[in-house]
Design a protein around this motif. Structure first.
Motif, mmCIF file in Angstrom:
data_model
loop_
_atom_site.group_PDB
_atom_site.id
_atom_site.type_symbol
_atom_site.label_atom_id
_atom_site.label_comp_id
_atom_site.label_asym_id
_atom_site.label_seq_id
_atom_site.Cartn_x
_atom_site.Cartn_y
_atom_site.Cartn_z
ATOM 1 N N UNK A 55 0.823 -1.206 0.000
ATOM 2 C CA UNK A 55 0.000 0.000 0.000
ATOM 3 C C UNK A 55 0.857 1.256 0.000
ATOM 4 N N UNK A 56 1.919 1.275 0.834
ATOM 5 C CA UNK A 56 2.665 2.522 0.956
ATOM 6 C C UNK A 56 3.467 2.846 -0.299
ATOM 7 N N UNK A 57 3.794 1.852 -1.085
ATOM 8 C CA UNK A 57 4.452 2.104 -2.367
ATOM 9 C C UNK A 57 3.404 2.418 -3.428
ATOM 10 N N UNK A 58 2.293 1.708 -3.398
ATOM 11 C CA UNK A 58 1.322 1.785 -4.480
ATOM 12 C C UNK A 58 0.370 2.962 -4.411
ATOM 13 N N UNK A 59 -0.011 3.345 -3.206
ATOM 14 C CA UNK A 59 -1.052 4.374 -3.108
ATOM 15 C C UNK A 59 -0.730 5.644 -3.882
ATOM 16 N N UNK A 60 0.516 6.173 -3.784
ATOM 17 C CA UNK A 60 0.775 7.455 -4.460
ATOM 18 C C UNK A 60 0.810 7.355 -5.979
ATOM 19 N N UNK A 61 0.782 6.160 -6.537
ATOM 20 C CA UNK A 61 0.930 6.028 -7.993
ATOM 21 C C UNK A 61 -0.106 6.889 -8.720
ATOM 22 N N UNK A 62 0.393 7.846 -9.472
ATOM 23 C CA UNK A 62 -0.503 8.810 -10.097
ATOM 24 C C UNK A 62 -1.267 8.208 -11.268
ATOM 25 N N UNK A 63 -0.636 7.281 -11.977
ATOM 26 C CA UNK A 63 -1.312 6.647 -13.111
ATOM 27 C C UNK A 63 -2.570 5.935 -12.649
ATOM 28 N N UNK A 64 -2.423 5.184 -11.573
ATOM 29 C CA UNK A 64 -3.570 4.451 -11.048
ATOM 30 C C UNK A 64 -4.657 5.418 -10.579
ATOM 31 N N UNK A 65 -4.239 6.496 -9.939
ATOM 32 C CA UNK A 65 -5.227 7.452 -9.426
ATOM 33 C C UNK A 65 -5.975 8.170 -10.547
ATOM 34 N N UNK A 66 -5.267 8.439 -11.648
ATOM 35 C CA UNK A 66 -5.920 9.093 -12.789
ATOM 36 C C UNK A 66 -7.023 8.189 -13.340
ATOM 37 N N UNK A 67 -6.692 6.922 -13.562
ATOM 38 C CA UNK A 67 -7.677 5.997 -14.123
ATOM 39 C C UNK A 67 -8.831 5.767 -13.149
ATOM 40 N N UNK A 68 -8.518 5.736 -11.873
ATOM 41 C CA UNK A 68 -9.529 5.566 -10.818
ATOM 42 C C UNK A 68 -10.582 6.671 -10.916
ATOM 43 N N UNK A 69 -10.119 7.890 -11.076
ATOM 44 C CA UNK A 69 -11.064 9.004 -11.186
ATOM 45 C C UNK A 69 -11.864 8.950 -12.474
ATOM 46 N N UNK A 70 -11.154 8.700 -13.576
ATOM 47 C CA UNK A 70 -11.833 8.689 -14.870
ATOM 48 C C UNK A 70 -12.916 7.621 -14.901
ATOM 49 N N UNK A 71 -12.600 6.441 -14.374
ATOM 50 C CA UNK A 71 -13.580 5.346 -14.417
ATOM 51 C C UNK A 71 -14.752 5.615 -13.484
ATOM 52 N N UNK A 126 -0.771 3.844 -27.125
ATOM 53 C CA UNK A 126 -1.677 4.988 -27.107
ATOM 54 C C UNK A 126 -0.931 6.208 -26.577
ATOM 55 N N UNK A 127 -1.235 7.354 -27.162
ATOM 56 C CA UNK A 127 -0.620 8.586 -26.702
ATOM 57 C C UNK A 127 -1.682 9.669 -26.579
ATOM 58 N N UNK A 128 -1.766 10.266 -25.428
ATOM 59 C CA UNK A 128 -2.666 11.402 -25.238
ATOM 60 C C UNK A 128 -1.982 12.632 -25.834
ATOM 61 N N UNK A 129 -2.641 13.264 -26.814
ATOM 62 C CA UNK A 129 -1.980 14.339 -27.564
ATOM 63 C C UNK A 129 -1.774 15.584 -26.717
ATOM 64 N N UNK A 130 -2.720 15.869 -25.825
ATOM 65 C CA UNK A 130 -2.689 17.146 -25.130
ATOM 66 C C UNK A 130 -3.012 16.932 -23.654
ATOM 67 N N UNK A 131 -2.019 17.120 -22.798
ATOM 68 C CA UNK A 131 -2.230 16.930 -21.359
ATOM 69 C C UNK A 131 -3.256 17.915 -20.808
ATOM 70 N N UNK A 132 -3.392 19.073 -21.476
ATOM 71 C CA UNK A 132 -4.328 20.090 -20.986
ATOM 72 C C UNK A 132 -5.752 19.551 -20.945
ATOM 73 N N UNK A 133 -6.037 18.554 -21.772
ATOM 74 C CA UNK A 133 -7.378 17.969 -21.786
ATOM 75 C C UNK A 133 -7.584 16.998 -20.626
ATOM 76 N N UNK A 134 -6.522 16.702 -19.890
ATOM 77 C CA UNK A 134 -6.600 15.700 -18.820
ATOM 78 C C UNK A 134 -5.996 16.241 -17.520
ATOM 79 N N UNK A 135 -6.687 17.182 -16.891
ATOM 80 C CA UNK A 135 -6.140 17.758 -15.647
ATOM 81 C C UNK A 135 -6.404 16.850 -14.442
ATOM 82 N N UNK A 136 -5.841 15.680 -14.467
ATOM 83 C CA UNK A 136 -6.057 14.670 -13.422
ATOM 84 C C UNK A 136 -4.734 14.333 -12.750
ATOM 85 N N UNK A 137 -4.791 13.792 -11.507
ATOM 86 C CA UNK A 137 -5.985 13.643 -10.682
ATOM 87 C C UNK A 137 -6.513 14.990 -10.186
#
Lengths: 253, 647
Positions: free
Chosen positions: B48-64, B236-247
């Motif tokens: 948990x202490x290594x995994x929780x801060x993972x930003x990739x996981x948190x971004x997908x968590x919010x989007x889903x 896959x590549x997201x073209x513009x980070x501005x469209x994804x202000x996550x988390x």
């Protein structure tokens, strides 16, 4: 008068598995979010001036945790009357995790002793498993009659045999199920002193017998004692809002 | 679906750090799982202490959780004491939000950020009550997906994971949700159907739809056996980070974790071109977040979370073209009225960067970390990490002059073409850094931290041999001897045995699956934790499968050899990678392509993308501070600038 706020809060439900240090971090963040003008320590690494009372063992619940917050010593608008304080309690509870809720708060005099120094006694409700209520009652009697009760502890890598008996002010079976409802828990009510050396609920329960196991432990009060009298650390302030505590309990469990 | 909490709770009194299993983080979303919603369990296969801060996981968590047709919960690997308690009590892997059994979800999706967690993936599938091999699972089981950097060579896990996602996940998770939702609502029992549908989603690789053939003891080809599976899966590549202000609602944990602070991603991708760096290669092109959005995210994030520290994250944050404006805004209080500390997780090695770091570090100045990576200028040209000695000494001088007491230097050993003089150059550089420090302090501390190089897929070094454990150990000994008696210098090194196993997973093919399964069955979990790592288990498993470290790890690859990951693409042309590898072998460096003409690596052109920068002016300090004229382009050998030679 230097400004200090004394806050009483509960720790109930899942959040009981967080540590004393975890709770300190939660409070730092909640106070920043609340915008309350908390004073900071000086130096390279300024920290907000917060003083917690006695550490609660990880896993234990509490109806009576305390925190003193030092506010910046300037004359700005700050909560004075009960309404504003009540409002602040709600704001802080909102900023704190589920299971941690402010139930009372009050201004305290700047010169007052710290919670760590003042509090000398705690009341506990302890859920006990593994023995029948009558067996437990006999064990309690034996422990209270014993001149000393040895407990083995490790400090700084060395083993010590401590006597926990002096720390047990009172101990009694407070609630027990029907003898027929096998396996149901029994509850103890204990008053444990903090000096010279406190005793952990688990140590106390384990001293009652090899098969006795601690279930939930819940601190119900902390007491300041003076001249044979005792009072709740906030008794000069708003006092405990019983309805609020009950509500918090409901929310967390 | 019933909460497992009543069965989990009694276990927590007897395990270490029980707060890891309760959930309840600020920002956590305990969704009600409605009919017609695809339920995702996002799993980080480490603690948990290594995994929780993972930003990739948190971004997908919010989007889903924002989508109407999906919900998402999280799970992390229970530590060994908790796992034992769970198995003894028959409690399966559970989610943290509603404490639901992992098997109750439609999709179990793993984040693969490091190779040594692979045995944990199998363990978690088993703990979830699933067969570990895809072939043994049926339609009632959740689909098992994986994303993250390791999926650019996912072959070692091909037998266990139904589908891998390559590249940025923001868009593709929605597409996958739709595919799975349609399949579920159709009531089909045929798992093959949904796998084929997934294979037609761009960026999704379904390994069971590819046939691997071998000839003469080598890989011959990996080809699709289904018409819907592409011969080559492009990331896959997201073209513009501005469209994804996550988390937008970063999780604030109740207990201690690593990187416990607000994190704001300022750009994705890197064009420094460090040849050993897989992250830099596979995340191209550079996509910067607009400066105003960075500030908005800092402001909103600090107010929401109560954090007093923000990290500006990226692969090289000093290269963010609006770094100065952003730092100034935060320090001047434009992002909130409470004092805030800013941290840059990756420092560029130059005095300018140290100045910025000093300006923003409100907390105690304990240590600064730089990564010259190579011990000599020749070595650093080979790896294209163009830091001159003057850059380094300038940075170290600035650090000690500004009150920092400790400087940590990261180096790699076992790099291609490495000679003993390159290894000894590490000790020499570090020793001189101590001398630089003595100008400012009586007892400065320099820590030289040395890791064994592990060649990674989709990088120019994918053809390189990896040093053996014995050779790495010999080089560490050389360094120990050279550092002995130098007051103020501390040498630390990474376990060469762990590097060898990382090498297996990094460049192994599908045959490694059986090895991973054997290690897991022998109890080899948490292999990235030194207290759990066990080389003997890996050796025994390789033996049993007729494989060896020599074949998979220590062998150089030939130019015409089929690589296990050739059917997967990070956008980089194989020609580009090969010519960059040849340049490396002759110590020819290339410049940062953000500010110089294009090398046609493929990352932009093929994907119809461009580097997106917040400012069209190169940041102060320029391209690595090598003193090069940024207006000059093309591939040129970098001039040897330093006058302090190291032999």
């Amino acid at each position: 008068m230097a400004d200090r706020l004394r806050i009483r809060f509960v720790k109930l439900g899942k959040v009981r598995f967080t540590s004393h240090r975890d709770v300190a971090r939660m409070w730092e963040r909640a106070l920043r979010r609340s915008g309350l003008p908390v004073a900071s320590s000086n130096g390279f690494n300024p920290r907000p001036l917060l003083a917690f009372g006695l550490a609660l063992p990880t896993g234990a619940e509490s109806l009576a945790e305390y925190l003193d917050v030092t506010l910046v010593p300037v004359e700005v608008s700050r909560p004075e009357n009960p309404d504003e304080l009540g409002c602040l309690a709600a704001t802080l509870s909102e900023a704190l995790p589920e299971g941690i809720d402010v139930v009372a708060l009050s201004r305290v005099a700047g010169g007052a002793d710290s919670l760590q120094q003042e509090v000398t006694l705690c009341s506990w409700d302890l859920e006990v498993r593994g023995v029948t209520a009558s067996e437990l009652a006999r064990s309690v009697e034996r422990l209270l009659d014993a001149p000393s009760v040895s407990v083995r502890r490790e400090r700084k890598g060395r083993i010590f045999d401590d006597d926990l008996r002096p720390a047990v002010r009172s101990l009694a079976v407070s609630h027990h199920p029907e003898e027929s409802s096998c396996g149901a828990p029994t509850w103890l009510r204990a008053e444990l002193t903090t000096r010279p050396r406190g005793v952990r609920p688990r140590e106390l329960v384990e001293a009652l017998g090899a098969d006795v196991m601690l279930g939930r432990a819940r601190r119900t009060q902390q007491w300041i004692e003076h001249g044979g009298e005792r009072w709740e650390p906030l008794s000069a302030g708003l006092g405990l809002d019983v309805a609020m505590a009950a509500h918090a309990w409901e929310r967390a469990s | 679906m019933r909460s497992l909490w009543p069965r989990v709770e009694p276990l927590l009194d007897g395990v270490s750090k029980p707060a890891r299993y309760i959930g309840g983080e600020f920002g956590a979303i305990a969704s009600v799982h409605g009919p017609g919603q695809v339920a995702w369990l996002l799993v980080y296969p480490d603690t948990y202490e290594i995994g929780l801060p993972n930003q990739g996981l948190q971004i997908l968590y919010e989007l889903l959780n924002e989508r109407a047709d999906s919900v998402a919960e999280r799970a992390y690997a229970p530590w060994v004491d908790m796992e034992a308690a769970m198995r003894a009590a028959g409690v399966p892997l559970f989610s943290l939000e509603n404490h639901l059994s992992a098997a109750d979800f439609d999709v179990i999706a793993f984040n693969l950020s490091a190779e040594l967690v692979y045995t944990n993936v199998l363990n978690l599938l088993d703990l979830a009550g699933l067969a570990v091999r895809t072939a043994d699972r049926h339609s009632g089981h959740p689909l098992v997906l994986a994303g993250g950097h390791c999926t650019f060579n996912p072959e070692p896990l091909a037998d266990f994971v139904d589908a891998f996602v390559l590249g940025d996940g923001e868009e593709v998770v929605g597409e996958i949700t739709e595919v799975v939702g349609t399949w579920r609502s159709g009531g089909s029992e045929d798992r093959g159907e949904v796998l084929e549908a997934l294979a037609s989603v761009a960026g999704v690789y379904v390994p069971s739809l590819y046939r691997v053939s071998r000839a003469d003891g080598a890989l011959a080809e990996v080809v699709p056996v289904s018409p819907v599976a592409p011969p080559r899966v492009e990331k896959r590549t997201v073209a513009d980070l501005a469209a994804w202000p996550y988390p937008k609602r970063q999780l604030v944990p109740l207990t201690e974790v690593v990187h416990d602070r607000l994190n704001v991603e300022v750009f994705r991708g890197c064009t420094r071109g460090c040849r050993f760096c897989q992250a830099g290669m596979i995340t191209r092109p550079v996509r910067e977040r607009p400066e105003h959005q960075v500030q908005e995210m800092i402001q909103a994030g600090l107010a929401r979370t109560g954090y007093d520290e923000v990290a500006l994250t990226s692969l090289s944050t000093a290269d963010f073209s609006s770094i100065e404006e952003t730092v100034r805004a935060v320090m001047s209080g434009a992002c909130g009225d409470q004092p805030v500390s800013v941290s840059l997780p990756s420092l560029r090695v130059d005095a300018f960067t140290v100045g910025t770091a000093t300006e923003i570090a409100r907390a105690r100045r304990t240590g600064l970390t730089f990564a010259p990576e190579g011990g000599t200028w020749r070595m650093r040209r080979v790896i294209n990490k163009l830091i001159t000695e003057d850059d380094l000494y300038g940075a170290v001088d600035a650090a000690f002059a500004n009150g920092w007491r400790r400087v940590k230097l990261y180096f790699l050993i076992g790099l291609p073409t490495e000679r003993d003089e390159d290894v000894l150059g590490i000790a020499e550089l570090a020793r001189r850094c101590v001398e630089v420090g003595r100008r400012h302090h009586r007892s400065p501390t320099v820590v030289a931290s040395v890791g064994g190089f592990v060649p990674k897929a989709q990088t120019p070094f994918q053809w390189s041999a990896q040093d053996t454990v014995a050779e790495l150990a010999r080089k560490i000994h050389l360094l120990k001897d050279a550092c002995r008696g130098v007051r103020g210098l501390t040498l630390r090194w990474h376990d060469p045995e762990a590097s060898a196993v990382e090498g297996l997973a990094s460049r192994g093919d599908r045959r490694l699956g059986a090895v991973i399964e054997r290690v897991w069955r022998a109890g080899g979990t948490f292999q990235e934790w030194s207290e759990c790592f066990d080389l003997a288990k890996w050796e025994a498993a390789l033996d049993a499968e007729g494989l060896s470290f020599d074949e998979v790890v220590h062998r150089p690859r030939a130019g015409d050899e089929v690589l296990a990951w050739d059917h997967l693409s990070a956008g980089l042309h194989r020609d580009f990678l090969w010519s960059d590898w040849q340049d490396a072998l002759s110590a020819v460096a290339v410049e940062d392509c953000r500010w110089t003409p294009c090398y046609d690596c493929g990352a932009c052109t093929d994907a119809g993308l461009e580097h997106v920068v917040a400012s069209n002016v190169a940041p102060a300090g320029g391209s690595q501070g090598t003193g090069q004229d940024l207006s000059r382009g093309d591939r040129v050998p970098v001039r040897f600038v330093s006058s302090i030679g190291v032999r």
